[in-house]
Design a protein around this motif. Structure first.
Motif, mmCIF file in Angstrom:
data_model
loop_
_atom_site.group_PDB
_atom_site.id
_atom_site.type_symbol
_atom_site.label_atom_id
_atom_site.label_comp_id
_atom_site.label_asym_id
_atom_site.label_seq_id
_atom_site.Cartn_x
_atom_site.Cartn_y
_atom_site.Cartn_z
ATOM 1 N N HIS A 35 30.983 29.127 70.834
ATOM 2 C CA HIS A 35 29.630 29.797 69.402
ATOM 3 C C HIS A 35 29.467 30.839 69.976
ATOM 4 C CE1 HIS A 35 26.024 30.067 67.380
ATOM 5 N NE2 HIS A 35 25.552 30.278 68.760
ATOM 6 N N GLN A 36 28.824 31.248 71.128
ATOM 7 C CA GLN A 36 28.942 32.661 71.580
ATOM 8 C C GLN A 36 29.568 34.311 71.605
ATOM 9 O OE1 GLN A 36 25.493 33.206 71.973
ATOM 10 N NE2 GLN A 36 25.294 35.349 72.761
ATOM 11 N N ASP A 37 30.680 32.888 72.249
ATOM 12 C CA ASP A 37 31.929 34.623 71.421
ATOM 13 C C ASP A 37 31.748 34.982 69.986
ATOM 14 O OD1 ASP A 37 32.289 34.111 74.616
ATOM 15 O OD2 ASP A 37 34.239 33.347 74.208
ATOM 16 N N ARG A 38 32.125 33.691 68.752
ATOM 17 C CA ARG A 38 32.245 34.445 67.887
ATOM 18 C C ARG A 38 30.971 35.170 67.706
ATOM 19 N NH1 ARG A 38 32.415 29.682 65.868
ATOM 20 N NH2 ARG A 38 34.317 28.637 66.209
ATOM 21 N N ARG A 39 29.988 34.680 67.257
ATOM 22 C CA ARG A 39 28.514 35.425 67.379
ATOM 23 C C ARG A 39 29.022 36.926 68.026
ATOM 24 N NH1 ARG A 39 23.371 36.338 69.939
ATOM 25 N NH2 ARG A 39 21.781 36.315 68.195
ATOM 26 N N GLY A 92 34.225 29.410 55.738
ATOM 27 C CA GLY A 92 33.525 27.607 55.521
ATOM 28 C C GLY A 92 32.397 27.776 56.049
ATOM 29 N N SER A 93 31.586 26.891 56.581
ATOM 30 C CA SER A 93 29.591 26.319 56.654
ATOM 31 C C SER A 93 29.660 27.861 58.200
ATOM 32 C CB SER A 93 30.033 25.376 57.549
ATOM 33 O OG SER A 93 30.304 24.974 58.638
ATOM 34 N N ASN A 94 30.881 28.373 58.369
ATOM 35 C CA ASN A 94 30.012 29.230 59.343
ATOM 36 C C ASN A 94 30.014 30.782 58.270
ATOM 37 O OD1 ASN A 94 30.828 28.148 61.662
ATOM 38 N ND2 ASN A 94 33.140 28.370 62.309
ATOM 39 N N GLY A 95 30.808 31.023 57.495
ATOM 40 C CA GLY A 95 30.257 31.781 56.822
ATOM 41 C C GLY A 95 28.357 32.305 56.357
ATOM 42 N N TRP A 96 27.875 30.765 56.757
ATOM 43 C CA TRP A 96 26.358 30.975 56.529
ATOM 44 C C TRP A 96 25.600 30.047 58.240
ATOM 45 C CZ3 TRP A 96 23.633 31.309 52.178
ATOM 46 C CH2 TRP A 96 25.036 31.342 50.807
ATOM 47 N N ARG A 97 26.269 30.016 58.927
ATOM 48 C CA ARG A 97 25.662 30.052 60.491
ATOM 49 C C ARG A 97 25.877 31.466 60.892
ATOM 50 N NH1 ARG A 97 29.007 26.707 65.907
ATOM 51 N NH2 ARG A 97 26.823 26.493 66.623
ATOM 52 N N TYR A 98 26.640 32.227 60.548
ATOM 53 C CA TYR A 98 26.323 33.587 61.304
ATOM 54 C C TYR A 98 26.651 34.891 59.871
ATOM 55 C CZ TYR A 98 28.840 31.054 65.221
ATOM 56 O OH TYR A 98 29.481 29.851 65.443
ATOM 57 N N GLN A 99 25.452 34.726 59.015
ATOM 58 C CA GLN A 99 25.015 35.260 57.830
ATOM 59 C C GLN A 99 23.902 36.067 58.551
ATOM 60 O OE1 GLN A 99 22.347 35.849 55.492
ATOM 61 N NE2 GLN A 99 23.276 37.067 55.116
ATOM 62 N N GLU A 139 32.192 36.144 52.263
ATOM 63 C CA GLU A 139 30.342 36.189 50.927
ATOM 64 C C GLU A 139 30.012 37.470 51.387
ATOM 65 O OE1 GLU A 139 28.124 33.305 48.601
ATOM 66 O OE2 GLU A 139 29.396 32.689 50.320
ATOM 67 N N LEU A 140 29.549 38.120 49.898
ATOM 68 C CA LEU A 140 28.783 38.639 49.646
ATOM 69 C C LEU A 140 27.594 38.736 49.109
ATOM 70 C CD1 LEU A 140 27.388 42.052 50.221
ATOM 71 C CD2 LEU A 140 28.789 42.291 47.984
#
Length: 265
Positions: A35-39, A92-99, A139-140
């Protein structure tokens, strides 16, 4: 009765160190590291997109010779590569998690493409059109689209003021039926102001929506941008057009007059 001390042999030590929860916590650790690396990847890409978008905007406000047009295209291509590179991290849900991490880059990108779209067509780019310019299935959000358009008003203000200084007139679009002179940029800025002021953000109460809290800050800046163009036009009309070429309207004159009135009172 004194206690008896027992030394643990190797077998006892091995059984003590092995726990059924160890594998579970190791999995948690790996997920947190991932998660930290992706962020961090998304934040870095967002900053890169922001920097390139700002450079594009600065170059769009003046006539674009072929070399500059080629450079702008190269920067757009780089931005699309950046979006593509983090597309797997935003599915998926990561689109909102890291929006929140990608939001800044999306807003700056919307500002750049909407400014170019306006200069070419004198129309506002739609959300669907802007979404089509972001690759990788990212997603925009409507929030980022709207906040990017708020920033567009600042660029339109600078473009209008610069054009007035150089040509003693506001930039206008092509003539249309019923309007032989074409629509000037101040008409468009006022239309944007009216529509922005009528926005209803009461439904944006979720912690995931940044529109409600950010719009309060950006709407004041937007109003100031429109007022600066209005004051410049008023000064040019009321005081006449006998100005030397390159004259820049005094955007602080109104504030100075208000300050003097207060002091005299």
């Amino acid at each position: 009765m004194a206690g008896t001390k027992h030394d643990l042999d190797d077998k006892d030590m091995e059984e003590a160190t092995i726990s059924p929860f160890m594998s579970m916590f190791e999995q948690f650790r790996n997920e947190l590291d991932e998660h930290q690396d992706r962020r961090e990847r998304i934040i870095k890409v967002s900053r890169d997109i922001t920097a390139l978008s700002k450079k594009i905007v600065r170059q769009l406000g003046s006539p674009i010779p072929p070399p500059i047009a080629k450079e702008i295209k190269t920067r757009y291509d780089s931005i699309k590569d950046f979006f593509t590179s983090i597309a797997p991290d935003l599915q998926g849900s990561n689109g909102w998690r890291y929006q929140k991490q990608i939001s800044g880059g999306c807003q700056e990108y919307v500002e750049a493409i909407s400014f170019q779209h306006y200069l070419e067509t004198q129309t506002l780019i739609t959300h669907q059109e802007a979404q089509g310019l972001i690759p990788g299935g990212i997603e925009l959000t409507v929030d980022d689209y709207v906040l990017g358009l708020f920033d567009l008003t600042g660029e339109l203000m600078r473009f209008g003021i610069t054009s007035m200084a150089a040509n003693a007139a506001l930039p206008r679009g092509a003539a249309t039926e019923g309007n032989d002179e074409g629509r000037d940029i101040l008409v468009d800025l006022r239309s944007l102001r009216t529509n922005f002021e009528s926005l209803d953000t009461s439904s944006s109460s979720s912690d995931w929506s940044y529109l409600k809290k950010d719009i309060e800050k950006k709407i004041e800046v937007m109003k100031q941008s429109v007022e600066k163009v209005e004051n410049a036009v008023y000064g040019m009309i009321i005081r006449g057009r006998e100005r030397p070429k390159g004259w820049v309207p005094d955007l602080n004159e109104r504030q100075e007059r208000s300050r003097e009135a207060v002091e005299s009172y």
